[in-house]
Design an enzyme around this catalytic site. Sequence first.
Site, short mmCIF file in Angstrom:
data_model
loop_
_atom_site.label_atom_id
_atom_site.label_comp_id
_atom_site.label_asym_id
_atom_site.label_seq_id
_atom_site.Cartn_x
_atom_site.Cartn_y
_atom_site.Cartn_z
N HIS A 20 0.64 57.12 50.38
CA HIS A 20 -0.56 57.11 51.22
C HIS A 20 -1.51 58.24 50.85
O HIS A 20 -1.17 59.41 50.95
CB HIS A 20 -0.13 57.26 52.69
CG HIS A 20 -1.22 57.15 53.68
ND1 HIS A 20 -1.43 58.10 54.65
CD2 HIS A 20 -2.16 56.19 53.88
CE1 HIS A 20 -2.43 57.74 55.42
NE2 HIS A 20 -2.89 56.58 54.97
N GLU B 70 -2.37 54.72 47.44
CA GLU B 70 -3.40 54.18 48.32
C GLU B 70 -4.53 55.19 48.42
O GLU B 70 -4.28 56.40 48.34
CB GLU B 70 -2.79 53.90 49.69
CG GLU B 70 -3.70 53.24 50.71
CD GLU B 70 -4.40 54.22 51.64
OE1 GLU B 70 -5.18 53.78 52.50
OE2 GLU B 70 -4.16 55.45 51.50
N ASP C 242 -9.03 55.82 49.83
CA ASP C 242 -10.14 55.44 50.71
C ASP C 242 -11.45 55.66 49.96
O ASP C 242 -11.64 56.70 49.33
CB ASP C 242 -10.15 56.30 51.98
CG ASP C 242 -8.82 56.26 52.71
OD1 ASP C 242 -8.58 55.28 53.41
OD2 ASP C 242 -8.03 57.22 52.58
N HIS D 235 -11.18 60.10 53.02
CA HIS D 235 -10.80 59.31 54.17
C HIS D 235 -11.81 59.36 55.31
O HIS D 235 -12.25 58.33 55.83
CB HIS D 235 -9.43 59.76 54.70
CG HIS D 235 -9.00 59.04 55.94
ND1 HIS D 235 -9.30 59.49 57.20
CD2 HIS D 235 -8.32 57.88 56.10
CE1 HIS D 235 -8.81 58.64 58.10
NE2 HIS D 235 -8.21 57.66 57.46
N GLU E 56 -8.75 51.13 49.98
CA GLU E 56 -9.39 50.81 51.25
C GLU E 56 -10.90 51.07 51.17
O GLU E 56 -11.33 52.18 50.86
CB GLU E 56 -8.80 51.62 52.40
CG GLU E 56 -9.48 51.29 53.73
CD GLU E 56 -8.92 52.03 54.92
OE1 GLU E 56 -9.55 51.98 56.00
OE2 GLU E 56 -7.86 52.66 54.79
#
Length: 291
Positions: free
Chosen positions: A40, A67, A69, A82, A150
């Site tokens: 993450h 992962e 953002d 993020h 994301e």
Amino acid sequence: MHARVAAASTAALLGGAVLILPTSPAHSVTGSGGPVVVSHRGASAYAPENTLAAIDKADDMGFRWVENDVQRTRDGVLVVIHDDTLTRTTNVEEVYPRRSPWKVKDFTAKEIARLDAGSWFGRRYAGAHVPTLEQYMNRVSRNHQKLVMEIKNPELYPGIERQTLKLLNNAGWLDADHLRNRLIVQSFSPASVRTVHNLRPGVKTALLGTPSVADLPAYAEFTDQINSSYTSISTGYVAAIHAFDGPHGKPLEILTWTVNDTAAARRVAGYDVDGVITNRPDVVRRALSAY
């Protein structure tokens, strides 16, 4: 409605008291038959989140999936961060004291590049930067890693889906191999996920959140995964997800977040999830290997 869909929906509504397994194999993220471990924001328990150091740390620890953002600067550059503000993970308040509320969208890429995005995490990471998405993709490619990306706050950045896909294409990430094995694009916004699917149907997509079982048929038209918080799911809910086929003719999948301890990792593995997104990938790997 397929029979397996109806049965799984009933199970979900009963809070997981009944388990109806899908008739197709669920674990197709890796083809390994078990949950994939996704780091993450990189290995963010061990290096500052969403930095190149964090994905390098995941690589050093042997984790292929990371992962991140994605947001956009005032001058239209995609960056990896993020929050929609720069305050939590950089020294923006010191460098630009009169620029409150320090929103990402109010700063140019050059201004953001001046910021220290590592010192908040520890002295050894002083001088780490907020990477541009182009820099980030170059590093992920160099590390031979795989990416759950994301699109963050798409309502703040009109057209970010098309821009992101263009950058991914330029970076070589929309060829057949990457689309099949190495890339997932997700968002909390159904409209954003649908846009990605419509623009590039071959891209594997994911909707973040825990929508009702009644809404799953509509989402299954344009998303391949429903990626939910581990605190919001049950065996029945996961079975209901698996009972629907996504836009590529395979059962919907679920990557659950953010699982950081042994007990939670084993619990969600028992739900038959397809993957676990975690700040502590080593902890989750140990938990799953002994499960």
